[in-house]
Design a protein around this motif. Structure first.
Motif, PDB file in Angstrom:
ATOM      1  N   LEU A 198      -1.651 -24.157  -4.439  1.00  0.00           N
ATOM      2  CA  LEU A 198      -0.994 -23.724  -3.987  1.00  0.00           C
ATOM      3  C   LEU A 198      -0.732 -22.340  -3.679  1.00  0.00           C
ATOM      4  N   VAL A 199      -2.048 -21.411  -4.789  1.00  0.00           N
ATOM      5  CA  VAL A 199      -1.467 -20.750  -5.341  1.00  0.00           C
ATOM      6  C   VAL A 199      -2.392 -19.539  -4.453  1.00  0.00           C
ATOM      7  N   THR A 200      -3.117 -20.707  -3.573  1.00  0.00           N
ATOM      8  CA  THR A 200      -4.211 -19.949  -3.042  1.00  0.00           C
ATOM      9  C   THR A 200      -3.471 -19.723  -1.497  1.00  0.00           C
ATOM     10  N   GLN A 201      -2.143 -20.286  -1.017  1.00  0.00           N
ATOM     11  CA  GLN A 201      -1.270 -20.542   0.186  1.00  0.00           C
ATOM     12  C   GLN A 201      -0.407 -19.375  -0.033  1.00  0.00           C
ATOM     13  N   ILE A 202      -0.181 -18.806  -1.442  1.00  0.00           N
ATOM     14  CA  ILE A 202       0.613 -18.279  -2.074  1.00  0.00           C
ATOM     15  C   ILE A 202       0.276 -16.644  -1.391  1.00  0.00           C
ATOM     16  N   VAL A 203      -1.443 -16.438  -1.801  1.00  0.00           N
ATOM     17  CA  VAL A 203      -2.183 -15.002  -1.985  1.00  0.00           C
ATOM     18  C   VAL A 203      -2.969 -14.671  -0.554  1.00  0.00           C
ATOM     19  N   SER A 204      -2.538 -15.930   0.816  1.00  0.00           N
ATOM     20  CA  SER A 204      -2.491 -15.948   1.565  1.00  0.00           C
ATOM     21  C   SER A 204      -1.307 -15.728   2.787  1.00  0.00           C
ATOM     22  N   LEU A 205      -0.163 -15.488   2.174  1.00  0.00           N
ATOM     23  CA  LEU A 205       0.971 -15.181   2.707  1.00  0.00           C
ATOM     24  C   LEU A 205       0.813 -13.793   3.959  1.00  0.00           C
ATOM     25  N   PRO A 206      -0.452 -12.766   3.550  1.00  0.00           N
ATOM     26  CA  PRO A 206       0.367 -12.031   4.745  1.00  0.00           C
ATOM     27  C   PRO A 206      -1.050 -12.290   5.488  1.00  0.00           C
ATOM     28  N   GLU A 207      -1.638 -12.735   5.807  1.00  0.00           N
ATOM     29  CA  GLU A 207      -2.986 -13.254   7.124  1.00  0.00           C
ATOM     30  C   GLU A 207      -1.937 -13.660   8.271  1.00  0.00           C
ATOM     31  N   ASP A 208      -0.084 -13.747   7.440  1.00  0.00           N
ATOM     32  CA  ASP A 208       0.987 -14.546   8.905  1.00  0.00           C
ATOM     33  C   ASP A 208       1.679 -13.124   9.083  1.00  0.00           C
ATOM     34  N   ILE A 209       0.949 -11.782   8.565  1.00  0.00           N
ATOM     35  CA  ILE A 209       2.099 -10.543   9.227  1.00  0.00           C
ATOM     36  C   ILE A 209       0.947 -10.390  10.508  1.00  0.00           C
ATOM     37  N   ARG A 210       2.319  -9.925  11.411  1.00  0.00           N
ATOM     38  CA  ARG A 210       1.150  -9.788  12.712  1.00  0.00           C
ATOM     39  C   ARG A 210       2.635  -8.611  13.727  1.00  0.00           C
ATOM     40  N   GLY A 211       1.200  -8.235  14.341  1.00  0.00           N
ATOM     41  CA  GLY A 211       2.409  -7.158  15.078  1.00  0.00           C
ATOM     42  C   GLY A 211       3.147  -6.234  15.544  1.00  0.00           C
ATOM     43  N   TYR A 212       3.904  -5.851  16.020  1.00  0.00           N
ATOM     44  CA  TYR A 212       4.328  -3.740  16.074  1.00  0.00           C
ATOM     45  C   TYR A 212       5.589  -4.023  15.424  1.00  0.00           C
ATOM     46  N   GLU A 213       5.920  -3.405  15.382  1.00  0.00           N
ATOM     47  CA  GLU A 213       7.632  -2.700  15.463  1.00  0.00           C
ATOM     48  C   GLU A 213       8.579  -4.352  14.731  1.00  0.00           C
ATOM     49  N   GLU A 214       9.521  -3.897  15.215  1.00  0.00           N
ATOM     50  CA  GLU A 214      10.283  -5.024  15.620  1.00  0.00           C
ATOM     51  C   GLU A 214       9.453  -5.997  15.088  1.00  0.00           C
ATOM     52  N   ILE A 215       8.446  -7.118  15.465  1.00  0.00           N
ATOM     53  CA  ILE A 215       7.915  -8.366  14.929  1.00  0.00           C
ATOM     54  C   ILE A 215       7.392  -8.531  13.696  1.00  0.00           C
ATOM     55  N   LYS A 216       6.501  -7.032  13.783  1.00  0.00           N
ATOM     56  CA  LYS A 216       5.334  -6.928  12.303  1.00  0.00           C
ATOM     57  C   LYS A 216       6.988  -7.271  11.477  1.00  0.00           C
ATOM     58  N   HIS A 217       8.222  -6.558  11.764  1.00  0.00           N
ATOM     59  CA  HIS A 217       9.669  -6.273  10.204  1.00  0.00           C
ATOM     60  C   HIS A 217       9.714  -7.651  10.326  1.00  0.00           C
ATOM     61  N   ALA A 218       9.602  -9.009  11.452  1.00  0.00           N
ATOM     62  CA  ALA A 218      10.041  -9.855  11.354  1.00  0.00           C
ATOM     63  C   ALA A 218       9.242 -10.912  10.503  1.00  0.00           C
ATOM     64  N   SER A 219       8.711 -10.298  10.544  1.00  0.00           N
ATOM     65  CA  SER A 219       7.240 -10.844   9.909  1.00  0.00           C
ATOM     66  C   SER A 219       6.647 -10.852   8.644  1.00  0.00           C
ATOM     67  N   LEU A 220       6.724  -9.652   8.104  1.00  0.00           N
ATOM     68  CA  LEU A 220       7.560  -9.653   7.471  1.00  0.00           C
ATOM     69  C   LEU A 220       7.999  -9.249   6.208  1.00  0.00           C
ATOM     70  N   ARG A 221       9.403  -9.693   6.558  1.00  0.00           N
ATOM     71  CA  ARG A 221      10.553 -10.884   6.309  1.00  0.00           C
ATOM     72  C   ARG A 221      10.209 -12.006   5.981  1.00  0.00           C
ATOM     73  N   GLN A 222      10.002 -12.695   6.873  1.00  0.00           N
ATOM     74  CA  GLN A 222       9.255 -13.753   6.886  1.00  0.00           C
ATOM     75  C   GLN A 222       8.400 -14.409   5.430  1.00  0.00           C
ATOM     76  N   ALA A 223       7.598 -13.803   5.482  1.00  0.00           N
ATOM     77  CA  ALA A 223       6.185 -13.780   4.259  1.00  0.00           C
ATOM     78  C   ALA A 223       7.366 -13.180   3.171  1.00  0.00           C
ATOM     79  N   ARG A 224       8.120 -13.199   2.952  1.00  0.00           N
ATOM     80  CA  ARG A 224       8.907 -12.330   2.031  1.00  0.00           C
ATOM     81  C   ARG A 224       9.016 -13.655   1.155  1.00  0.00           C
ATOM     82  N   ARG A 225      10.188 -14.031   2.139  1.00  0.00           N
ATOM     83  CA  ARG A 225      10.674 -15.333   2.124  1.00  0.00           C
ATOM     84  C   ARG A 225      10.041 -16.525   1.921  1.00  0.00           C
ATOM     85  N   LYS A 226       8.976 -16.816   2.468  1.00  0.00           N
ATOM     86  CA  LYS A 226       7.858 -17.974   2.140  1.00  0.00           C
ATOM     87  C   LYS A 226       7.809 -17.719   1.009  1.00  0.00           C
ATOM     88  N   GLY A 227       7.203 -16.194   0.289  1.00  0.00           N
ATOM     89  CA  GLY A 227       6.702 -16.167  -1.004  1.00  0.00           C
ATOM     90  C   GLY A 227       7.635 -17.344  -1.815  1.00  0.00           C
TER      91      GLY A 227
END
Length: 181
Positions: A140-169
């Motif tokens: 579970l800790v490894t899953q948590i520290v791996s969250l930025p792996e899912d942050i991708r894209g540019y502009e709005e796509i990246k914005h959405a993936s940052l928000r999603q990573a925060r929620r998932k965290g």
């Protein structure tokens, strides 16, 4: 990263798996490609060599860019800028000392603010996860520290993936807290 390594080795001697993940993900969050980096890349010798190797001479380079100011004014498509734009790229590359200062004209957008705040968010996330690290929750800790792996894209796509990573965290930290009790 040193603190992560110390904490991990206290729980799992001679293990550096979490430390490696944290180092890679922290780098990913800190090394985002802003306008200054784009200018540096376009002006690099390796870019010019790649263009020369790919196309027969004479080569006329056209830069396709989507400036933040024009984007904020409603422009939805990239602009095609000719060879004359190379001079402005040189100015932009030289102005990189403005990065993340009050004078940085690019740092005022919501996305740029989120990108610059992401390493702090991640450091706090990692610290909280490591406070709860034990021999039963390494997955579970490894899953948590791996969250930025899912942050991708540019502009709005990246914005959405940052928000999603925060929620998932937040969800995973809650799960980690419940598992500790």
């Amino acid at each position: 990263v040193a603190a992560v390594c110390e904490r991990e080795s206290n729980v799992f001697p001679a293990s550096f798996s979490i430390t490696k993940v944290v180092a890679a993900q922290l780098y990913k969050l800190m090394a985002y490609k802003d306008e200054y980096e784009v200018a540096r890349l376009y002006l690099s010798e390796s870019f010019e060599k790649q263009v020369a190797a790919t196309f027969e001479a004479p080569v006329r380079v056209t830069y396709h860019l989507h400036p933040p100011l024009l984007r904020s004014l409603g422009m939805r498509q990239k602009m095609a800028l000719g060879p004359w734009f190379k001079g402005l790229l040189r100015i932009l590359r030289a102005a990189r000392f403005l990065r993340s200062t009050r004078l940085d004209p690019f740092s005022h957008s919501q996305l740029r603010r989120e990108e610059s705040e992401a390493p702090k968010w991640y450091s706090d996330l990692v610290a909280t996860a490591l406070d709860n690290l034990n021999s039963t929750n390494i997955g579970l800790v490894t899953q948590i520290v791996s969250l930025p792996e899912d942050i991708r894209g540019y502009e709005e796509i990246k914005h959405a993936s940052l928000r999603q990573a925060r929620r998932k965290g937040d969800e995973l930290l809650g799960e980690l807290g419940r598992a500790a009790n």
